[in-house]
Design a protein around this motif. Structure first.
Motif, PDB file in Angstrom:
ATOM      1  N   VAL A   1       5.056  -1.785  -0.317  1.00  0.00           N
ATOM      2  CA  VAL A   1       5.003  -2.319  -1.676  1.00  0.00           C
ATOM      3  C   VAL A   1       6.427  -2.479  -2.204  1.00  0.00           C
ATOM      4  O   VAL A   1       7.241  -1.559  -2.116  1.00  0.00           O
TER       5      VAL A   1
ATOM      6  N   VAL B   1       5.414  -7.750  -2.241  1.00  0.00           N
ATOM      7  CA  VAL B   1       4.233  -7.130  -1.651  1.00  0.00           C
ATOM      8  C   VAL B   1       3.658  -6.140  -2.653  1.00  0.00           C
ATOM      9  O   VAL B   1       4.378  -5.300  -3.199  1.00  0.00           O
ATOM     10  N   THR B   2       2.361  -6.274  -2.899  1.00  0.00           N
ATOM     11  CA  THR B   2       1.634  -5.366  -3.778  1.00  0.00           C
ATOM     12  C   THR B   2       0.444  -4.803  -3.009  1.00  0.00           C
ATOM     13  O   THR B   2       0.099  -5.297  -1.940  1.00  0.00           O
ATOM     14  N   GLU B   3      -0.162  -3.779  -3.583  1.00  0.00           N
ATOM     15  CA  GLU B   3      -1.365  -3.214  -2.978  1.00  0.00           C
ATOM     16  C   GLU B   3      -2.480  -3.330  -3.994  1.00  0.00           C
ATOM     17  O   GLU B   3      -2.353  -2.865  -5.123  1.00  0.00           O
TER      18      GLU B   3
ATOM     19  N   SER C   1       6.644   2.746   1.702  1.00  0.00           N
ATOM     20  CA  SER C   1       5.494   1.874   1.521  1.00  0.00           C
ATOM     21  C   SER C   1       5.981   0.434   1.607  1.00  0.00           C
ATOM     22  O   SER C   1       7.120   0.135   1.251  1.00  0.00           O
TER      23      SER C   1
ATOM     24  N   TRP D   1       0.825   0.152   7.972  1.00  0.00           N
ATOM     25  CA  TRP D   1      -0.285  -0.574   7.354  1.00  0.00           C
ATOM     26  C   TRP D   1      -0.707  -1.620   8.371  1.00  0.00           C
ATOM     27  O   TRP D   1       0.100  -2.460   8.782  1.00  0.00           O
TER      28      TRP D   1
ATOM     29  N   LEU E   1      -3.050  -4.840   1.197  1.00  0.00           N
ATOM     30  CA  LEU E   1      -1.788  -5.464   0.815  1.00  0.00           C
ATOM     31  C   LEU E   1      -1.983  -6.935   0.456  1.00  0.00           C
ATOM     32  O   LEU E   1      -2.878  -7.598   0.962  1.00  0.00           O
TER      33      LEU E   1
END
Length: 144
Positions: free
Chosen positions: A24, A43-45, A22, A98, A50
């Protein structure tokens, strides 16, 4: 009881492996010309998309007080540290990609369509920015 324990243990061990594939996490991006580390990006979701912000600037002689003077909109003149450079991007069905997001280059303020593809078991992230029919891909390194 043993079967239940084995199933729970198997799921617990599978989750970290899945999480690695991922975008993330914390990533280090490199300068295309010099090969030197430029920044660390978290990086976060959130809400299925994102979000990525610069957590630390690593360039030599970088001023921690620098702002994104070339940016427009809500990012204009915001500090580089903490600047949200990735917005959007959702996982494609049955792929570790993504897409549909955007990324901004704080050095010139330009925003590009973007896709994010974890590689090498999640140790690297291919970040591809698109401008019309042209694109450029950077490979970011996961920071442990």
């Amino acid at each position: 009881m043993k079967k239940l324990f084995a199933a729970v243990l198997g799921m617990a061990l599978a989750v970290p492996a899945f999480a690695q594939m991922s975008p993330v996490g914390l990533w280090r991006n490199m300068d295309d010309k010099t090969g030197e580390a430029k920044a660390e990006v978290r990086v976060t979701e959130e809400a299925g998309g994102l979000k990525g912000s610069i957590e630390k600037v690593l360039k030599k002689n970088a001023n921690p007080a620098d702002v994104c003077a070339e940016c427009s909109g809500d990012r204009k003149d915001k500090p580089i540290v903490g600047l949200e450079i990735i917005r959007g991007g959702k996982k494609e069905a049955d792929k570790d990609v993504w897409s549909g997001g955007k990324i901004i280059d704080p050095e010139n303020g330009k925003e590009y369509r973007a896709s994010f593809t974890p590689t090498e078991g999640g140790a690297k992230l291919e970040v591809r920015g698109y401008l019309g029919p042209f694109w450029r891909t950077q490979t970011w390194q996961r920071v442990n």
